[in-house]
Scaffold this motif. Structure first.
Motif, PDB file in Angstrom:
ATOM      1  N   ARG A 159      -3.668   7.440 -19.762  1.00 15.44           N
ATOM      2  CA  ARG A 159      -2.453   7.650 -20.553  1.00 15.44           C
ATOM      3  C   ARG A 159      -1.372   6.648 -20.163  1.00 15.44           C
ATOM      4  N   ARG A 160      -1.251   6.386 -18.886  1.00 10.51           N
ATOM      5  CA  ARG A 160      -0.257   5.405 -18.434  1.00 10.51           C
ATOM      6  C   ARG A 160      -0.622   4.003 -18.909  1.00 10.51           C
ATOM      7  N   MET A 161      -1.900   3.677 -18.858  1.00  9.81           N
ATOM      8  CA  MET A 161      -2.343   2.370 -19.330  1.00  9.81           C
ATOM      9  C   MET A 161      -2.066   2.190 -20.814  1.00  9.81           C
ATOM     10  N   VAL A 162      -2.338   3.217 -21.579  1.00 13.37           N
ATOM     11  CA  VAL A 162      -2.077   3.155 -23.023  1.00 13.37           C
ATOM     12  C   VAL A 162      -0.588   2.963 -23.285  1.00 13.37           C
ATOM     13  N   LEU A 220       1.965   7.868  -7.413  1.00 10.20           N
ATOM     14  CA  LEU A 220       1.472   6.601  -6.890  1.00 10.20           C
ATOM     15  C   LEU A 220       1.763   5.466  -7.864  1.00 10.20           C
ATOM     16  N   ALA A 221       1.517   5.720  -9.150  1.00  7.11           N
ATOM     17  CA  ALA A 221       1.766   4.689 -10.163  1.00  7.11           C
ATOM     18  C   ALA A 221       3.244   4.321 -10.206  1.00  7.11           C
ATOM     19  N   ASP A 222       4.109   5.323 -10.096  1.00  7.32           N
ATOM     20  CA  ASP A 222       5.551   5.036 -10.083  1.00  7.32           C
ATOM     21  C   ASP A 222       5.910   4.157  -8.898  1.00  7.32           C
ATOM     22  N   SER A 223       5.344   4.451  -7.738  1.00  4.45           N
ATOM     23  CA  SER A 223       5.646   3.674  -6.541  1.00  4.45           C
ATOM     24  C   SER A 223       5.125   2.240  -6.641  1.00  4.45           C
ATOM     25  N   LEU A 224       4.009   2.078  -7.343  1.00  7.07           N
ATOM     26  CA  LEU A 224       3.410   0.753  -7.494  1.00  7.07           C
ATOM     27  C   LEU A 224       4.016  -0.031  -8.656  1.00  7.07           C
ATOM     28  N   GLY A 225       4.761   0.663  -9.504  1.00  8.07           N
ATOM     29  CA  GLY A 225       5.300   0.021 -10.694  1.00  8.07           C
ATOM     30  C   GLY A 225       4.353   0.043 -11.874  1.00  8.07           C
ATOM     31  N   GLY A 226       3.339   0.904 -11.807  1.00 11.97           N
ATOM     32  CA  GLY A 226       2.363   1.028 -12.886  1.00 11.97           C
ATOM     33  C   GLY A 226       0.965   1.107 -12.309  1.00 11.97           C
ATOM     34  N   VAL A 227      -0.029   1.172 -13.186  1.00 16.88           N
ATOM     35  CA  VAL A 227      -1.420   1.173 -12.729  1.00 16.88           C
ATOM     36  C   VAL A 227      -2.258   0.388 -13.731  1.00 16.88           C
ATOM     37  N   ASP A 228      -2.946  -0.621 -13.235  1.00 16.02           N
ATOM     38  CA  ASP A 228      -3.835  -1.441 -14.056  1.00 16.02           C
ATOM     39  C   ASP A 228      -5.295  -1.062 -13.856  1.00 16.02           C
ATOM     40  N   VAL A 250      -3.054  17.031  -9.546  1.00 18.42           N
ATOM     41  CA  VAL A 250      -3.687  15.723  -9.757  1.00 18.42           C
ATOM     42  C   VAL A 250      -2.791  14.774 -10.553  1.00 18.42           C
ATOM     43  N   PRO A 251      -2.265  15.181 -11.726  1.00 18.50           N
ATOM     44  CA  PRO A 251      -1.397  14.245 -12.460  1.00 18.50           C
ATOM     45  C   PRO A 251      -0.141  13.872 -11.672  1.00 18.50           C
ATOM     46  N   ARG A 252       0.410  14.815 -10.936  1.00 21.40           N
ATOM     47  CA  ARG A 252       1.628  14.527 -10.174  1.00 21.40           C
ATOM     48  C   ARG A 252       1.360  13.454  -9.122  1.00 21.40           C
ATOM     49  N   VAL A 253       0.234  13.569  -8.414  1.00 24.47           N
ATOM     50  CA  VAL A 253      -0.077  12.588  -7.377  1.00 24.47           C
ATOM     51  C   VAL A 253      -0.344  11.218  -7.994  1.00 24.47           C
ATOM     52  N   ALA A 280       0.852  -1.195   0.000  1.00 21.65           N
ATOM     53  CA  ALA A 280       0.000   0.000   0.000  1.00 21.65           C
ATOM     54  C   ALA A 280       0.880   1.234   0.000  1.00 21.65           C
ATOM     55  N   VAL A 281       0.540   2.184  -0.842  1.00 21.04           N
ATOM     56  CA  VAL A 281       1.236   3.471  -0.915  1.00 21.04           C
ATOM     57  C   VAL A 281       0.200   4.555  -0.638  1.00 21.04           C
TER      58      VAL A 281
END
Length: 268
Positions: free
Chosen positions: A130-133, A80-88, A73-76, A60-61
């Motif tokens: 955008r990250r998912m794409v 989080l996605a960087d800390s998790l290694g991505g976002v699904d 908003v994009p920075r947060v 958990a982050v």
């Protein structure tokens, strides 16, 4: 891509410090996902959610998130996605309303409600999409709306307008992002017993609602269960849907209308 190719392990749930958001974070952890937990004013609640996620063997982050701070908003979300290694999976749960009749609503109050419930939601979901794409592995976007995205209520004009907009946004994202194997769906809760309303899930079983076919308010865990399904590989052919999770409340329109005994509904 086939449905078996999507195996989500990283999720972000906004406003997951309590209520539906916290229940969702826990449900996604139980489904095998690490979770990005956000809070606006209740950091202690967010830390409790994080503890519950970790107790289920997942990472958990935690980060503070204000959907009305558009530049942040994009920075947060990216952090989080960087800390998790991505976002699904991205669950847009942040939102709020303040009862007030339209004739008493200022333009500033209107704009504040829109900023929280639709503007920030758009930026957050766009950032996640955008990250998912870019990752090319598909994804799930899920927005928590309200039964009032389907039917109005006195005293919630700006909120209801924003939830209608959010429902429309999800439908458009569904068709635009389908080629990237990203689904987009909405979940529309009815009356839910949460801390925000001063109640718990246990209170839902003790509260009678004659106007709701199932006879009681819902529980945060019941909303989370639907979100968890929409976040899973099993929902691979569901997109652009708007699921009312309301105990049948929306089906009561004409029946409830004909049985209202006084004019108390006219006040916020």
């Amino acid at each position: 891509m086939t449905d078996s190719d999507f195996s989500p392990t990283r999720a972000i749930v906004t406003a997951s410090d309590s209520g539906i958001g916290a229940a969702t974070a826990i449900a996604l952890a139980e489904a095998g996902m690490d979770v990005g937990v956000t809070w606006h004013s209740d950091e202690e609640g967010a830390q409790r959610t994080a503890v519950a996620v970790r107790a289920r063997g997942r990472n958990a982050v935690v980060a503070r998130f204000d959907a009305t701070e558009f530049d942040e908003v994009p920075r947060v979300i990216d952090g989080l996605a960087d800390s998790l290694g991505g976002v699904d999976v991205f669950v847009n749960n942040a939102g709020a309303s303040e009862p007030r009749l339209l004739l008493d609503t200022s333009v500033q109050q209107w704009r504040e409600t829109m900023a929280l419930n639709i503007d920030g939601a758009f930026i957050g979901m766009q950032t996640a999409a955008r990250r998912m794409v870019d990752a090319g592995s598909g994804g799930r976007l899920i927005a928590v709306t309200s039964v009032h995205a389907h039917q109005p209520r006195v005293g919630l004009g700006p909120y209801i307008a924003a939830k209608h907009a959010l429902s429309g946004l999800i439908k458009t994202m569904a068709i635009e992002l389908a080629e990237h194997d990203i689904t987009a769906n909405a979940v529309a809760p009815g009356e839910i017993a949460t801390a925000a309303s001063g109640r718990t899930s246990e209170d839902a079983d003790r509260t009678h609602r004659p106007g709701v076919p199932l006879g009681r308010p819902g529980k945060a865990e019941e909303i989370a269960a639907v979100i968890a399904f929409l976040a899973s590989p099993a929902s691979s052919y569901v997109t652009g849907a708007d699921w009312a999770v309301d105990g049948g409340m929306l089906q009561m329109g004409p029946l409830a209308g004909s049985h209202i005994a006084d004019d108390s509904w006219r006040t916020a």
